[in-house]
Structure formats: structure tokens, C-alpha cells
Design a protein around this motif. Structure first.
Motif, PDB file in Angstrom:
ATOM      1  N   ARG A 410       0.838  -1.205   0.000  1.00  0.00           N
ATOM      2  CA  ARG A 410       0.000   0.000   0.000  1.00  0.00           C
ATOM      3  C   ARG A 410       0.869   1.250   0.000  1.00  0.00           C
ATOM      4  N   GLU A 411       1.895   1.276   0.870  1.00  0.00           N
ATOM      5  CA  GLU A 411       2.791   2.430   0.924  1.00  0.00           C
ATOM      6  C   GLU A 411       3.531   2.605  -0.395  1.00  0.00           C
ATOM      7  N   GLU A 437       0.504  -6.961  -6.069  1.00  0.00           N
ATOM      8  CA  GLU A 437      -0.387  -6.413  -7.094  1.00  0.00           C
ATOM      9  C   GLU A 437      -1.079  -5.132  -6.626  1.00  0.00           C
ATOM     10  N   ARG A 438      -1.109  -4.904  -5.316  1.00  0.00           N
ATOM     11  CA  ARG A 438      -1.752  -3.692  -4.792  1.00  0.00           C
ATOM     12  C   ARG A 438      -1.006  -2.424  -5.196  1.00  0.00           C
ATOM     13  N   VAL A 439       0.267  -2.529  -5.545  1.00  0.00           N
ATOM     14  CA  VAL A 439       0.990  -1.322  -5.964  1.00  0.00           C
ATOM     15  C   VAL A 439       0.410  -0.763  -7.255  1.00  0.00           C
ATOM     16  N   LEU A 440      -0.285  -1.601  -8.039  1.00  0.00           N
ATOM     17  CA  LEU A 440      -0.857  -1.121  -9.294  1.00  0.00           C
ATOM     18  C   LEU A 440      -1.930  -0.073  -9.077  1.00  0.00           C
ATOM     19  N   GLN A 441      -2.467  -0.012  -7.860  1.00  0.00           N
ATOM     20  CA  GLN A 441      -3.443   1.030  -7.552  1.00  0.00           C
ATOM     21  C   GLN A 441      -2.831   2.412  -7.700  1.00  0.00           C
ATOM     22  N   GLY A 442      -1.508   2.463  -7.626  1.00  0.00           N
ATOM     23  CA  GLY A 442      -0.817   3.741  -7.809  1.00  0.00           C
ATOM     24  C   GLY A 442      -0.898   4.272  -9.225  1.00  0.00           C
ATOM     25  N   PHE A 443      -1.343   3.416 -10.168  1.00  0.00           N
ATOM     26  CA  PHE A 443      -1.484   3.864 -11.558  1.00  0.00           C
ATOM     27  C   PHE A 443      -2.904   4.326 -11.868  1.00  0.00           C
ATOM     28  N   ALA A 444      -3.809   4.162 -10.887  1.00  0.00           N
ATOM     29  CA  ALA A 444      -5.231   4.348 -11.167  1.00  0.00           C
ATOM     30  C   ALA A 444      -5.535   5.707 -11.797  1.00  0.00           C
ATOM     31  N   GLN A 445      -4.906   6.791 -11.297  1.00  0.00           N
ATOM     32  CA  GLN A 445      -5.246   8.108 -11.787  1.00  0.00           C
ATOM     33  C   GLN A 445      -4.704   8.384 -13.182  1.00  0.00           C
ATOM     34  N   ASP A 446      -3.830   7.504 -13.660  1.00  0.00           N
ATOM     35  CA  ASP A 446      -3.242   7.714 -14.988  1.00  0.00           C
ATOM     36  C   ASP A 446      -3.934   6.880 -16.069  1.00  0.00           C
ATOM     37  N   THR A 447      -4.959   6.117 -15.693  1.00  0.00           N
ATOM     38  CA  THR A 447      -5.590   5.217 -16.658  1.00  0.00           C
ATOM     39  C   THR A 447      -7.015   5.622 -16.938  1.00  0.00           C
TER      40      THR A 447
END
Length: 447
Positions: A410-411, A437-447
Motif C-alpha cells: 500500500r505504501e 499487485e496492490r501497488v498497481l493502484q498507484g497507476f489508477a489516476q493515470d488510466t
């Protein structure tokens, strides 16, 4: 102490034959009350943190036809005759699965190994399904609960069954073979996985080798990766061995291209051809060759083998290529051990991108070797240039290194979201407990 009226709770006295007759009438088996459907046969399993017996009455109320329990069930008086009392629910589930397996005279292919067993299983299933009605393990349900559930999902129309077997200690595979009774077997490899339970690499080989021991003892056949000398030795004495590899095997081939998807060229055993896979990483070459080997053995036509492999798309965070805006992610985060981590990093070094970021989670179940193995990974990383290296959790936190570090995925994902990467390639890998796989949430705003 018996509950009042408990003698009225139970169905007929337990025997595997009696239980199997219930299964014939109610062939949908469930172990989770949250997923109970009308007519299910509910098995009240127990673990360190749960006791299914406490929910047996709820399972019956929610539509289960019968509940198999090993304790008296409070509140079940209204469900008289719908409980089956056994000494041990897990043992009963495994016995039932074994009894069901005995009804078939078809090939049963068992697959185990330290790395690649699920991908290999999926590829083999894709190939064999081109010709046969094939049943296989769903996802990675490859443990003491998942294997019997896999067997109990095999229907009368089955022509071939594939059973994946996972293990983290000695005698586990041997135990599964007792009721699975494989006729054919494949060990993908025996690497640095579950070292804590196996007691070292030699223990891993002995543990995985229990599959070959069973095949040797009961006249089964094996598919063997001939590049690995230790598998050659482990397979000695087995009645029939069909081999695959890069040289001197029944089926041979090499990685023709892996930019970014693996392309395999076949050099022996099948019509010379190239197969374009949807897998990333040349470490998947043995998995593809294994599927070709099994398909050829079971007389699947070359065109059908090619079709099965080329139409297979990985899922569940295994060798997946994910596009997020202008960024490309190699998502191989279902699990990790020193062997698979090293292969993934080495493959990513060759990945066609200028800017590369590593997002690696800690590796679990390595015992006293854990710190050393994490240090080895850090040493490998240090020999190459990266845009960023992010190490997450586990024993990475206990080692001094120059890279960015976070306590959990998450961090790491929050940090990733703040950076707004563009035109960058990422490798995401770590043990299941890290949930990388939770690190992929960091891309959410770019997709």
C-alpha cells in the motif's frame, strides 16, 4: 458431552460408500458457508483460526443438502438427518475424493515443482482440451483441501485429468499421491522454494521427487525437463520417460524472441514451427515445451498444440503484461522465491525499455536462509542500472541497501501514485503475503 437430542441429528452411520452415495445425489461440494448453494454437500473443515462445525447449521439453513461434521452441532435439531458425523472432516473429504478418483480409468497427470507449475498446468490443459474433455485444478487449489476438491469436480465425461500439487514440506506430495493415484507426472523444477519446510535444496528435491517415487513404484510415466541433470537422475527407473528441453530431448526448442512476449521455435519432435505466446519472460520456455511434450505424447495434432498454446492468456498476476497509459508492467506477483525472483529480474534486464523500475516484495518461508537469499537478490539488482528500485516488506527491511524501501505494498503504491511515471517499464514481483499487485493502484489516476 452430547447435546440434547444429538442422537437425532445425524444421518446414517458414516462409511465412505454411504458418503459417496450422498455425493452422487449432491455432487457440488462446498467448504465455505458464504458460498453455499442449494443442494450442496457442505464439509465443516477446521483450521487454526476457524471451525466449520460452528457454521454447519447455517449452511443447512442456507440450502446445503447435508453437512459433514466432526463435532456435535448446536442449533441443528431442526435439521435432523442432514448431518453426517465423521471422525475428521478433512480426512473424510480426502477419502471421498479418493473413492471418486477410483471410478475412473483415464490418465491422471500430476504436476508439481518449485516454479511454473500453475502456468505449466494451464498450458497443458489448453493443449489437451483441443482434443479431449479435460478437467484440471482451478487456479492454484493445489493443497490438502484444493486437491480433493479438484478431484470431486471431475465428471463422468472426463477423458483426462490434470492435478496440480503444491508442497512446503516432506511427505506432502506422497500423501496426495495416495488418493490421487497419478498415472503420469511432471516436475517443473526443484529450486529454492519453501526452504524452511523442506530444510534446504536437497530436501526440496526429495519432497518434489515423491511424485516420481510414486510413478516408479506403480508403473506410471513421466515427462522430464532433460536440461536439468537432477531431474534426469530423479526420473531413473520410471517405466516410460518422455523428455523436453533445449537439446537431446524428444521435444526441443528455444526462445526465439521475448520482446515483450515469448516466441518459441521448435527444433525437434514436432513440425518445425514457431509459437507466439502471450507470456512474458524466457523463463516460461520450459513451461511451453512441457505442454508441447504432453500434447505430442497424447497424440494431439501439431496445429492443435500450436492453437492451444497461442490462445492461452495468463491471469491471476502470473507472467502478465499490463498496460497502464504509456507505462508497461510485467506483473508476476502471485508468488516468489529466490529462484523465480532471480529469473524474473534477469529477464527484465533484457526487457526492451530504456527506463525500468523494480518493485519487489519480500520472499517468505525461507527459514535461516532468508537473509542470505534477500542479500543475493540485492547484489543482483546492484549490478544493473535502474530508474528506480523499490523493495517492500519482509526481510528486505532487515538488510542495509541503497534502494527505496517501504513496509508494505500500500505504501509503495502511494509513492508510485505521487511520481506520475511515463514511458516506463515496471517489474512487480513478491511472495503472496506481500500482495504486490496492490501497488498497481498507484497507476489508477493515470488510466
Amino acid at each position: 458431552m452430547e447435546l440434547p437430542g444429538s442422537q437425532k441429528q445425524f444421518h446414517q452411520p458414516f462409511s465412505i460408500e454411504n458418503l459417496y452415495q450422498l455425493y452422487i445425489r449432491h455432487p457440488s461440494v462446498c467448504t465455505d458457508t458464504r458460498k453455499v448453494k442449494n443442494g450442496d454437500l457442505f464439509f465443516a473443515l477446521k483450521g487454526d483460526r476457524f471451525n466449520g462445525n460452528l457454521f454447519a447449521a447455517e449452511a443447512l439453513a442456507n440450502g446445503a443438502a447435508y453437512a459433514v461434521v466432526d463435532e456435535d452441532v448446536e442449533g441443528a435439531e431442526k435439521q435432523a438427518g442432514r448431518l453426517v458425523r465423521v471422525d475428521d472432516v478433512l480426512n473424510a473429504l480426502q477419502q471421498l475424493a479418493g473413492h471418486h478418483r477410483n471410478q475412473f480409468s483415464i490418465p491422471f497427470i500430476a504436476i508439481t515443482g518449485s516454479n511454473g507449475k500453475t502456468t505449466t498446468k494451464e498450458l497443458i490443459h489448453a493443449v489437451l482440451s483441443e482434443k479431449y474433455k479435460t478437467y484440471t485444478t482451478e487456479g492454484n487449489l493445489n493443497n490438502q483441501i484444493g486437491i480433493p476438491l479438484t478431484l470431486l469436480k471431475i465428471k463422468k465425461d472426463a477423458e483426462i485429468a490434470i492435478v496440480e500439487m503444491g508442497a512446503n514440506h516432506r511427505d506432502e506430495i506422497a500423501g496426495y499421491c495416495i488418493y490421487t493415484k497419478p498415472t503420469h507426472g511432471l516436475i517443473t523444477n526443484a529450486g529454492k522454494a519453501h526452504l524452511e519446510g523442506f530444510g534446504g535444496i536437497e530436501g526440496v528435491r526429495q519432497g518434489k521427487g515423491e511424485l516420481f517415487d510414486y510413478l516408479r513404484a506403480y508403473g506410471g510415466n513421466a515427462f522430464v525437463m532433460w536440461d536439468y541433470e537432477y531431474l534426469q537422475k530423479m526420473s531413473k527407473g520410471i517405466r516410460e520417460v518422455f523428455t523436453y528441453g533445449t537439446n537431446h530431448a524428444d521435444i526441443t526448442g528455444y526462445a526465439e524472441s521475448e520482446t515483450p512476449f515469448l516466441k518459441v521455435h521448435i527444433t525437434r519432435g514436432m513440425l518445425a514451427d514457431s509459437l507466439q505466446t502471450n507470456l512474458t519472460g524466457d523463463y516460461n520456455l520450459p513451461n511451453v515445451l512441457a505442454a508441447i511434450c504432453v500434447g505430442k505424447y497424447f497424440q494431439v495434432e501439431p496445429a492443435a498444440i500450436k492453437k492451444g498454446i497461442e490462445n492461452y492468456f495468463p491471469s491471476n498476476s502470473r507472467s502478465q503484461l499490463v498496460q497502464k497509459g504509456t507505462n508497461t508492467i510485467v506483473l508476476d506477483a502471485y508468488n516468489a522465491n529466490p529462484s523465480s525472483m532471480k529469473l524474473a529480474i534477469e529477464n527484465f534486464i533484457r526487457f526492451p525499455s530504456t527506463d525500468k523500475v523494480l518493485l519487489l516484495g519480500g520472499m517468505a518461508e525461507l527459514g535461516i536462509e532468508s537473509i542470505y537469499e534477500h542479500e543475493q537478490i540485492i547484489q543482483l539488482i546492484s549490478t544493473n542500472n535502474w530508474k528506480e528500485v523499490v523493495l517492500v516488506g519482509g526481510d528486505f527491511l532487515k538488510i542495509k541497501h541503497p534502494f527505496r524501501s517501504f513496509n508494505n505494498a500500500r505504501e509503495a503504491g502511494e509513492w508510485l501514485a505521487s511520481r506520475h511515471f511515463q514511458n516506463t517499464a515496471f517489474l512487480v514481483k513478491g511472495s503472496r503475503s506481500m500482495e504486490m499487485e496492490r501497488v498497481l493502484q498507484g497507476f489508477a489516476q493515470d488510466t
